[in-house]
Motif scaffolding. Structure first.
Motif, PDB file in Angstrom:
ATOM      1  N   GLY A  57       1.038  -1.468  -0.109  1.00  0.00           N
ATOM      2  CA  GLY A  57      -0.116   0.269  -0.076  1.00  0.00           C
ATOM      3  C   GLY A  57       0.906   0.980  -0.230  1.00  0.00           C
ATOM      4  N   ARG A  58       1.963   1.066  -0.306  1.00  0.00           N
ATOM      5  CA  ARG A  58       3.065   2.113  -0.935  1.00  0.00           C
ATOM      6  C   ARG A  58       2.685   3.309  -2.030  1.00  0.00           C
ATOM      7  N   PRO A  59       2.630   4.650  -0.715  1.00  0.00           N
ATOM      8  CA  PRO A  59       2.224   5.082  -2.491  1.00  0.00           C
ATOM      9  C   PRO A  59       3.495   5.410  -3.316  1.00  0.00           C
ATOM     10  N   PRO A  63       9.843   6.080  -3.611  1.00  0.00           N
ATOM     11  CA  PRO A  63      11.195   5.085  -4.450  1.00  0.00           C
ATOM     12  C   PRO A  63      11.508   4.168  -3.650  1.00  0.00           C
ATOM     13  N   LEU A  64      12.222   3.062  -4.417  1.00  0.00           N
ATOM     14  CA  LEU A  64      13.017   2.219  -3.312  1.00  0.00           C
ATOM     15  C   LEU A  64      14.119   1.677  -3.737  1.00  0.00           C
ATOM     16  N   ILE A  65      15.096   1.552  -3.005  1.00  0.00           N
ATOM     17  CA  ILE A  65      15.948   1.220  -2.121  1.00  0.00           C
ATOM     18  C   ILE A  65      16.476  -0.414  -2.806  1.00  0.00           C
ATOM     19  N   VAL A  66      17.371  -1.131  -4.159  1.00  0.00           N
ATOM     20  CA  VAL A  66      17.864  -1.883  -4.736  1.00  0.00           C
ATOM     21  C   VAL A  66      18.753  -2.547  -4.201  1.00  0.00           C
ATOM     22  N   LEU A  98      22.387   4.361  -0.547  1.00  0.00           N
ATOM     23  CA  LEU A  98      23.189   5.888  -1.645  1.00  0.00           C
ATOM     24  C   LEU A  98      22.228   6.381  -2.485  1.00  0.00           C
ATOM     25  N   VAL A  99      21.822   7.800  -2.547  1.00  0.00           N
ATOM     26  CA  VAL A  99      21.304   7.884  -3.519  1.00  0.00           C
ATOM     27  C   VAL A  99      22.199   8.479  -4.593  1.00  0.00           C
ATOM     28  N   LEU A 100      22.183   7.954  -5.786  1.00  0.00           N
ATOM     29  CA  LEU A 100      22.431   8.467  -6.179  1.00  0.00           C
ATOM     30  C   LEU A 100      22.526   9.143  -8.364  1.00  0.00           C
ATOM     31  N   THR A 118      17.354   9.294  -9.760  1.00  0.00           N
ATOM     32  CA  THR A 118      18.427   8.884  -9.336  1.00  0.00           C
ATOM     33  C   THR A 118      17.803   7.105  -8.434  1.00  0.00           C
ATOM     34  N   VAL A 119      18.700   6.570  -8.344  1.00  0.00           N
ATOM     35  CA  VAL A 119      18.589   5.523  -7.790  1.00  0.00           C
ATOM     36  C   VAL A 119      18.927   4.837  -5.972  1.00  0.00           C
ATOM     37  N   ALA A 120      18.479   4.720  -5.113  1.00  0.00           N
ATOM     38  CA  ALA A 120      18.811   4.721  -3.995  1.00  0.00           C
ATOM     39  C   ALA A 120      19.569   2.725  -3.968  1.00  0.00           C
ATOM     40  N   ALA A 141      15.193  -5.685  -5.076  1.00  0.00           N
ATOM     41  CA  ALA A 141      14.174  -3.886  -4.571  1.00  0.00           C
ATOM     42  C   ALA A 141      13.303  -4.162  -3.528  1.00  0.00           C
ATOM     43  N   ALA A 142      13.890  -3.335  -2.383  1.00  0.00           N
ATOM     44  CA  ALA A 142      13.185  -4.534  -0.735  1.00  0.00           C
ATOM     45  C   ALA A 142      13.038  -2.813  -0.416  1.00  0.00           C
ATOM     46  N   PRO A 143      11.790  -2.631  -0.361  1.00  0.00           N
ATOM     47  CA  PRO A 143      11.581  -1.577   0.609  1.00  0.00           C
ATOM     48  C   PRO A 143      11.244  -2.695   2.509  1.00  0.00           C
ATOM     49  N   SER A 144      10.930  -1.441   3.527  1.00  0.00           N
ATOM     50  CA  SER A 144      10.984  -2.500   4.769  1.00  0.00           C
ATOM     51  C   SER A 144       9.091  -3.174   4.367  1.00  0.00           C
ATOM     52  N   LEU A 180      16.635  -0.934  12.863  1.00  0.00           N
ATOM     53  CA  LEU A 180      16.204   0.924  12.696  1.00  0.00           C
ATOM     54  C   LEU A 180      17.290   0.944  11.007  1.00  0.00           C
ATOM     55  N   GLU A 181      15.880   0.686  10.047  1.00  0.00           N
ATOM     56  CA  GLU A 181      16.378   1.898   8.704  1.00  0.00           C
ATOM     57  C   GLU A 181      17.815   1.400   8.378  1.00  0.00           C
ATOM     58  N   SER A 182      18.108   1.508   7.351  1.00  0.00           N
ATOM     59  CA  SER A 182      19.512   1.950   6.767  1.00  0.00           C
ATOM     60  C   SER A 182      19.561   3.555   6.525  1.00  0.00           C
ATOM     61  N   THR A 183      20.671   3.545   7.316  1.00  0.00           N
ATOM     62  CA  THR A 183      21.434   5.277   6.861  1.00  0.00           C
ATOM     63  C   THR A 183      21.093   5.302   5.258  1.00  0.00           C
ATOM     64  N   ILE A 184      20.910   6.866   5.519  1.00  0.00           N
ATOM     65  CA  ILE A 184      20.467   7.380   3.343  1.00  0.00           C
ATOM     66  C   ILE A 184      21.260   8.671   3.513  1.00  0.00           C
ATOM     67  N   VAL A 185      22.004   8.378   2.220  1.00  0.00           N
ATOM     68  CA  VAL A 185      23.069   9.583   1.662  1.00  0.00           C
ATOM     69  C   VAL A 185      22.507   9.689   0.843  1.00  0.00           C
ATOM     70  N   LEU A 195      19.489  11.821   4.669  1.00  0.00           N
ATOM     71  CA  LEU A 195      18.250  12.036   4.081  1.00  0.00           C
ATOM     72  C   LEU A 195      17.164  11.554   5.217  1.00  0.00           C
ATOM     73  N   ARG A 196      18.213   9.930   5.594  1.00  0.00           N
ATOM     74  CA  ARG A 196      17.832   9.290   7.128  1.00  0.00           C
ATOM     75  C   ARG A 196      19.062   9.290   7.940  1.00  0.00           C
ATOM     76  N   PRO A 197      19.494   9.530   9.084  1.00  0.00           N
ATOM     77  CA  PRO A 197      19.455   9.087  10.120  1.00  0.00           C
ATOM     78  C   PRO A 197      19.595   7.386  10.581  1.00  0.00           C
ATOM     79  N   GLU A 225      12.523  15.307  -0.657  1.00  0.00           N
ATOM     80  CA  GLU A 225      14.224  14.524  -1.096  1.00  0.00           C
ATOM     81  C   GLU A 225      13.617  12.846  -1.004  1.00  0.00           C
ATOM     82  N   ALA A 226      13.724  12.987   0.675  1.00  0.00           N
ATOM     83  CA  ALA A 226      13.477  10.906   0.083  1.00  0.00           C
ATOM     84  C   ALA A 226      11.591  10.953   0.616  1.00  0.00           C
ATOM     85  N   PRO A 227      11.111  10.830   0.108  1.00  0.00           N
ATOM     86  CA  PRO A 227       9.189  10.470   0.523  1.00  0.00           C
ATOM     87  C   PRO A 227       9.103   9.772   1.315  1.00  0.00           C
TER      88      PRO A 227
HETATM   89  P1  AMP Z   1      12.463   1.614   3.215  1.00  0.00           P
HETATM   90  O1  AMP Z   1      12.950   1.007   1.846  1.00  0.00           O
HETATM   91  O2  AMP Z   1      11.120   1.115   3.196  1.00  0.00           O
HETATM   92  O3  AMP Z   1      13.182   1.980   4.349  1.00  0.00           O
HETATM   93  O4  AMP Z   1      12.283   3.179   1.862  1.00  0.00           O
HETATM   94  C1  AMP Z   1      13.269   3.462   1.719  1.00  0.00           C
HETATM   95  C2  AMP Z   1      13.735   5.178   1.368  1.00  0.00           C
HETATM   96  O5  AMP Z   1      14.625   5.120   0.738  1.00  0.00           O
HETATM   97  C3  AMP Z   1      12.304   5.722   1.382  1.00  0.00           C
HETATM   98  O6  AMP Z   1      12.213   6.645   2.599  1.00  0.00           O
HETATM   99  C4  AMP Z   1      12.866   6.320   0.613  1.00  0.00           C
HETATM  100  O7  AMP Z   1      12.173   7.564   0.660  1.00  0.00           O
HETATM  101  C5  AMP Z   1      14.332   6.201   0.088  1.00  0.00           C
HETATM  102  N1  AMP Z   1      14.512   6.744  -0.734  1.00  0.00           N
HETATM  103  C6  AMP Z   1      14.664   5.661  -2.048  1.00  0.00           C
HETATM  104  N2  AMP Z   1      14.788   5.959  -3.828  1.00  0.00           N
HETATM  105  C7  AMP Z   1      14.840   7.523  -3.251  1.00  0.00           C
HETATM  106  C8  AMP Z   1      15.479   8.177  -3.810  1.00  0.00           C
HETATM  107  N3  AMP Z   1      15.996   8.040  -5.110  1.00  0.00           N
HETATM  108  N4  AMP Z   1      15.496   9.100  -3.553  1.00  0.00           N
HETATM  109  C9  AMP Z   1      15.462   9.386  -2.722  1.00  0.00           C
HETATM  110  N5  AMP Z   1      15.059   9.317  -1.837  1.00  0.00           N
HETATM  111  C10 AMP Z   1      15.211   7.327  -1.927  1.00  0.00           C
END
Ligand code: AMP
Ligand code: MG
Length: 324
Positions: A57-59, A63-66, A98-100, A118-120, A141-144, A180-185, A195-197, A225-227
């Motif tokens: 049910g993700r908006p 975006p997703l982390i790969v 890493l968001v690149l 970009t892609v995470a 691709a694997a969000p929480s 805790l979820e990964s640090t996002i930079v 973007l996320r501590p 930046e990180a929805p």
């Molecule tokens: P989750 O995997 O559930 O921890 O959520 C992934 C997190 O990474 C969310 O906060 C996304 O907004 C963020 N994220 C993933 N891809 C990007 C991107 N391309 N740019 C910015 N933030 C991203």
């Protein structure tokens, strides 16, 4: 959505092989990482990625982390400025995303980036995640592995409770060590933005990258930046109050450190931040269950705002944010 049978797979070679086969066939599988459980989908398969958004049910704009097994597998998917190469060398495998700038040739479903250029990317260290990613041989691709807006899962049972009937399987790898979820930079040619501590703090990032790390824009009018970092995230069902040293009657009090006599639960009796991080989501779930039987309210003792406490307080503030 059709009701699926969700299998609980063992953390052994047979379980990994089954999970890899399901992922390669476009199915969704939750698996443990050192941070939290992720919900995997073949990142190159647009149907699988669409199913992942639907199951959570993700908006669509989030975006997703790969996930990849190593930095070499990550390299073709994005442009790595020198700062990013240094961070990857220092912290992969590990709890860093890493968001690149995404490579034009990256064979990823467009929805992975949710319309961004970009892609995470992340290389997790957990041995089961490593074994799975090597067996899948495709970016995953694997969000929480939680329903959108709910607490992240740190146990297979939590992933199962949220997603049973919606995904093919959950690999049971026990409790996640970090919790805790990964640090996002975000890394572009000029700068690094947190973007996320997470478990890897900004000081360590700056040292390894040889460049300052700025906090992501907090201006509410700035583009997001990180929805996934919008306020009402990680929410328990109960109303949550922070910095509680004297609970209200009927409030489920979650302590931290010594001196919280009478607390129903504790993040860490000794005030150990690593223990508190590892227990955070499971403790909030337990508090939520207790609150459901009582006044529907949780109060959490103060957690010091340094080191891992910064990432813990980030999650607690979101859990306490007013709901829409
Ligand atoms: P989750 O995997 O559930 O921890 O959520 C992934 C997190 O990474 C969310 O906060 C996304 O907004 C963020 N994220 C993933 N891809 C990007 C991107 N391309 N740019 C910015 N933030 C991203
Ligand atoms: Mg999440």
């Amino acid at each position: 959505m059709t009701q699926l049978r969700t299998d609980l797979l063992p953390a052994d070679p047979a379980g990994i092989a089954t999970a890899a086969r399901l992922l390669r066939g476009g199915q969704l599988v939750a698996f443990p990482t050192e941070t939290v459980y992720g919900l995997g989908a073949d990142a190159g398969n647009a149907d699988a990625v669409a199913a992942l958004y639907a199951a959570k049910g993700r908006p669509a704009e989030n975006p997703l982390i790969v996930h990849l097994p190593d930095a070499a597998a990550a390299q073709p998917l994005a442009r790595f400025p020198p700062h990013a190469l240094r961070l990857a060398a220092a912290f992969w495998p590990g709890p860093l995303t890493l968001v690149l700038p995404r490579a034009d040739s990256a064979a990823l479903a467009p929805a992975v980036s949710a319309g961004r250029p970009t892609v995470a990317l992340r290389v997790p260290a957990h041995p089961l995640a490593q074994a799975l990613l090597r067996a899948v041989r495709r970016p995953v691709a694997a969000p929480s592995a939680n329903r959108s807006g709910k607490l992240s899962p740190t146990l297979a049972a939590d992933a199962m409770a949220g997603l049973s009937g919606r995904i093919a399987a959950v690999i049971d790898g026990g409790a996640c060590a970090i919790g805790l979820e990964s640090t996002i930079v975000a890394v572009d040619a000029a700068q690094l933005r947190l973007l996320r501590p997470g478990a890897i703090g900004a000081d360590l990032l700056a040292e390894a990258a040889g460049a300052p790390v700025t906090a992501a824009a907090q201006d509410p009018n700035a583009p997001v930046e990180a929805p996934g970092q919008l306020a009402t995230h990680y929410a328990p069902e109960a109303v949550l109050r922070l910095d509680v040293t004297a609970p209200d009657p009927g409030e489920v009090w979650v302590g931290f450190g010594p001196g919280c006599d009478g607390a129903a639960l504790s993040l860490s009796d000794t005030g150990d931040l690593a223990e508190a991080a590892a227990r955070l989501f499971a403790t909030l779930r337990a508090a939520d269950r207790l609150a459901a039987e009582g006044g529907g309210r949780i109060g959490v003792a103060p957690v010091p705002d340094h080191h891992l406490g910064l990432a813990i307080n980030d999650r607690l503030r979101r859990a306490a944010a007013p709901r829409e």
